[in-house]
Design a protein around this motif. Structure first.
Motif, PDB file in Angstrom:
ATOM      1  N   GLY A 106      38.696  26.011  49.786  1.00 51.56           N
ATOM      2  CA  GLY A 106      37.833  25.955  48.614  1.00 51.56           C
ATOM      3  C   GLY A 106      38.509  26.522  47.381  1.00 51.56           C
ATOM      4  N   ALA A 107      39.196  27.651  47.540  1.00 50.07           N
ATOM      5  CA  ALA A 107      39.889  28.258  46.404  1.00 50.07           C
ATOM      6  C   ALA A 107      41.007  27.353  45.900  1.00 50.07           C
ATOM      7  CB  ALA A 107      40.441  29.627  46.801  1.00 50.07           C
TER       8      ALA A 107
ATOM      9  N   VAL B 188      29.040  34.235  41.197  1.00 52.48           N
ATOM     10  CA  VAL B 188      30.393  33.700  41.019  1.00 52.48           C
ATOM     11  C   VAL B 188      30.416  32.242  41.454  1.00 52.48           C
ATOM     12  CG1 VAL B 188      32.806  33.885  41.719  1.00 52.48           C
ATOM     13  CG2 VAL B 188      31.445  35.962  41.367  1.00 52.48           C
ATOM     14  N   GLY B 189      30.888  31.355  40.576  1.00 56.49           N
ATOM     15  CA  GLY B 189      31.008  29.950  40.917  1.00 56.49           C
ATOM     16  C   GLY B 189      32.176  29.700  41.845  1.00 56.49           C
TER      17      GLY B 189
ATOM     18  N   GLY C 241      40.796  30.937  41.157  1.00 59.85           N
ATOM     19  CA  GLY C 241      39.781  30.095  41.780  1.00 59.85           C
ATOM     20  C   GLY C 241      39.145  30.815  42.950  1.00 59.85           C
ATOM     21  N   TRP C 242      37.906  30.463  43.250  1.00 58.79           N
ATOM     22  CA  TRP C 242      37.144  31.110  44.314  1.00 58.79           C
ATOM     23  C   TRP C 242      36.754  30.078  45.370  1.00 58.79           C
ATOM     24  CZ3 TRP C 242      35.572  36.388  44.228  1.00 58.79           C
ATOM     25  CH2 TRP C 242      35.867  37.074  43.042  1.00 58.79           C
TER      26      TRP C 242
ATOM     27  N   ALA D 225      23.397  39.240  49.225  1.00 61.76           N
ATOM     28  CA  ALA D 225      22.897  39.483  47.868  1.00 61.76           C
ATOM     29  C   ALA D 225      23.745  40.462  47.079  1.00 61.76           C
ATOM     30  CB  ALA D 225      21.456  40.002  47.941  1.00 61.76           C
ATOM     31  N   HIS D 226      24.492  41.352  47.748  1.00 59.32           N
ATOM     32  CA  HIS D 226      25.107  42.460  47.015  1.00 59.32           C
ATOM     33  C   HIS D 226      26.613  42.312  46.786  1.00 59.32           C
ATOM     34  CE1 HIS D 226      25.513  43.371  51.265  1.00 59.32           C
ATOM     35  NE2 HIS D 226      26.474  44.223  50.978  1.00 59.32           N
ATOM     36  N   TYR D 227      27.239  41.228  47.226  1.00 60.59           N
ATOM     37  CA  TYR D 227      28.652  40.998  46.894  1.00 60.59           C
ATOM     38  C   TYR D 227      28.957  39.513  47.079  1.00 60.59           C
ATOM     39  CZ  TYR D 227      29.893  40.565  51.862  1.00 60.59           C
ATOM     40  OH  TYR D 227      29.985  40.161  53.167  1.00 60.59           O
ATOM     41  N   PRO D 228      29.929  38.991  46.331  1.00 61.15           N
ATOM     42  CA  PRO D 228      30.273  37.574  46.485  1.00 61.15           C
ATOM     43  C   PRO D 228      31.094  37.351  47.749  1.00 61.15           C
ATOM     44  CG  PRO D 228      31.642  38.587  44.788  1.00 61.15           C
ATOM     45  CD  PRO D 228      30.659  39.632  45.222  1.00 61.15           C
ATOM     46  N   ASN D 229      30.532  36.625  48.696  1.00 61.56           N
ATOM     47  CA  ASN D 229      31.243  36.311  49.927  1.00 61.56           C
ATOM     48  C   ASN D 229      32.179  35.138  49.639  1.00 61.56           C
ATOM     49  OD1 ASN D 229      32.021  36.157  52.629  1.00 61.56           O
ATOM     50  ND2 ASN D 229      30.371  34.720  53.116  1.00 61.56           N
TER      51      ASN D 229
END
Length: 377
Positions: free
Chosen positions: A19-20, A55-56, A199-200, A208-212
């Motif tokens: 994905g990144a 985060v997109g 890229g992510w 809910a508390h961090y971008p996986n």
């Protein structure tokens, strides 16, 4: 030199890496064609734009048809060895599968090649590992580095720094992701680099508390004037066909330049000299790579000073989704520049356009010179 930096604070997996890479500009058509090239028919690929904690990201998911049976790791290694990929990709992919086999074999008490993956998992592992490695090649990356990684299977991450205080919960790194870290990366990033793009790639869960998600940065390693270490060795017992893998390993370890030339050695034997320029802070890592990837028993080292021209990079588009990066070197006088298209980009563009590489290089150079001239108006 174009480098990549992996930021696996929330973990890493094969699909997160893919994905990144797509978010960074790896062609979707390349990924869609990967299953067919590997002889894995009927596989579907879905790519989504998703959000992870604001985060997109890009999310990649394979739809794998029912398989008749699972596969042993030995079968997967043989599949990769026959795959139509570059030697750089093939070597790292085979190494990744062997690492997975060794880790699973130690846990279950079986030989690595006899480790069994269930039907869908086997196909998914091949696509993740080969695709993630080849994706960096698609982006023209010459070396990959890493920051500390979130917790994972301890055996596969032996020797890799763990981010003990990171936000991720549980085992956030999959065995595939851990193997990719081992075969692709060479430690912490160099001291000086310039960010080009980030890229992510999204993970499956959405806490809910961090971008996986896995963040991958594409950067240019910044060559600076000043002190460098020169390394040299003479070889007469190593086949010249292994010089290119040696050069790649030295560059991956942080070498700024690698040169070879023929020499006459004792007893009339023909040999060749390998001379390497390395930053002071990476000289030990480069020396270790020289010992590991060549037949040398000794390396000469000395300190040197070097001067470099200021440099930057422009990108010219030759056709829709076909672009070439061009290095721009500033001459000492304010108006003079030299431009040089990046070789790997020229080859990729030539394949995409069906034109000779030399012709593509000339067009890219012409367009880059016009672009630089326009910017000075």
């Amino acid at each position: 030199m174009r480098i990549a930096i992996l930021d696996p604070a929330a973990g890493i997996s094969g699909d997160m890496t893919l994905g990144a890479l797509l978010a960074l500009g790896a062609p979707l058509a390349w990924l869609e064609g990967l299953p067919g090239r590997l002889g894995l028919s009927g596989v579907g690929i879905t790519v989504r734009d998703v959000v992870r904690c604001g985060v997109g990201c890009k999310q990649v998911e394979f739809t794998i048809p029912e398989q008749p049976h699972g596969r042993h790791l030995g079968e997967l290694v043989r599949l990769v060895e026959r795959a139509p990929v570059s030697e750089w990709v093939r070597g790292r992919a085979v190494q990744a599968f062997r690492l997975v086999g060794e880790a699973e074999g130690r846990v279950h008490g079986v030989a690595p090649e006899q480790v069994h993956l269930h039907e869908v998992g086997a196909v998914d592992a091949v696509l993740d590992i080969v695709g993630a490695i080849e994706g960096f090649e698609q982006l023209g990356v010459e070396a990959v580095y890493r920051w500390p990684v979130a917790p994972a299977t301890a055996i596969l991450l032996e020797g890799v720094e763990i981010a003990a205080e990171g936000p991720a919960e549980g085992e956030a790194t999959t065995p595939t992701g851990a193997a990719l870290l081992r075969v692709l990366t060479t430690g912490a990033p160099p001291a000086r680099w310039r960010l080009v793009k980030s890229g992510w790639g999204a993970g499956q869960r959405n806490p809910a508390h961090y971008p996986n998600a896995l963040r991958v940065l594409i950067a240019e390693q910044a060559p600076e004037a000043g002190r460098v270490i020169l390394l040299a060795t003479d070889l007469d017992d190593m086949s010249p066909e292994y010089v290119e893998p040696l050069r790649q390993a030295l560059v991956a370890a942080g070498a700024l330049d690698v040169q070879t030339w023929p020499v006459q050695m004792k007893k009339g034997r023909a040999g060749f000299r390998v001379e390497v320029v390395a930053p002071e802070e990476l000289s030990e890592a480069v020396t270790a790579a020289l010992f590991r990837h060549s037949t040398t028993a000794g390396v000469r080292r000395w300190v040197a000073e070097r001067a470099t021209l200021a440099r930057r990079q422009v990108t010219v588009e030759l056709a829709p989704q076909v672009s070439v990066r061009v290095k721009v070197l500033e001459q000492p006088d304010a108006d003079g520049v030299r431009v040089k298209p990046e070789y790997e980009d020229v080859l990729a563009a030539a394949r995409a356009l069906g034109r000779p590489p030399l012709e593509v290089a000339r067009v890219a150079q012409r367009d880059a010179e016009a672009l630089v001239a326009k910017s000075k108006e």
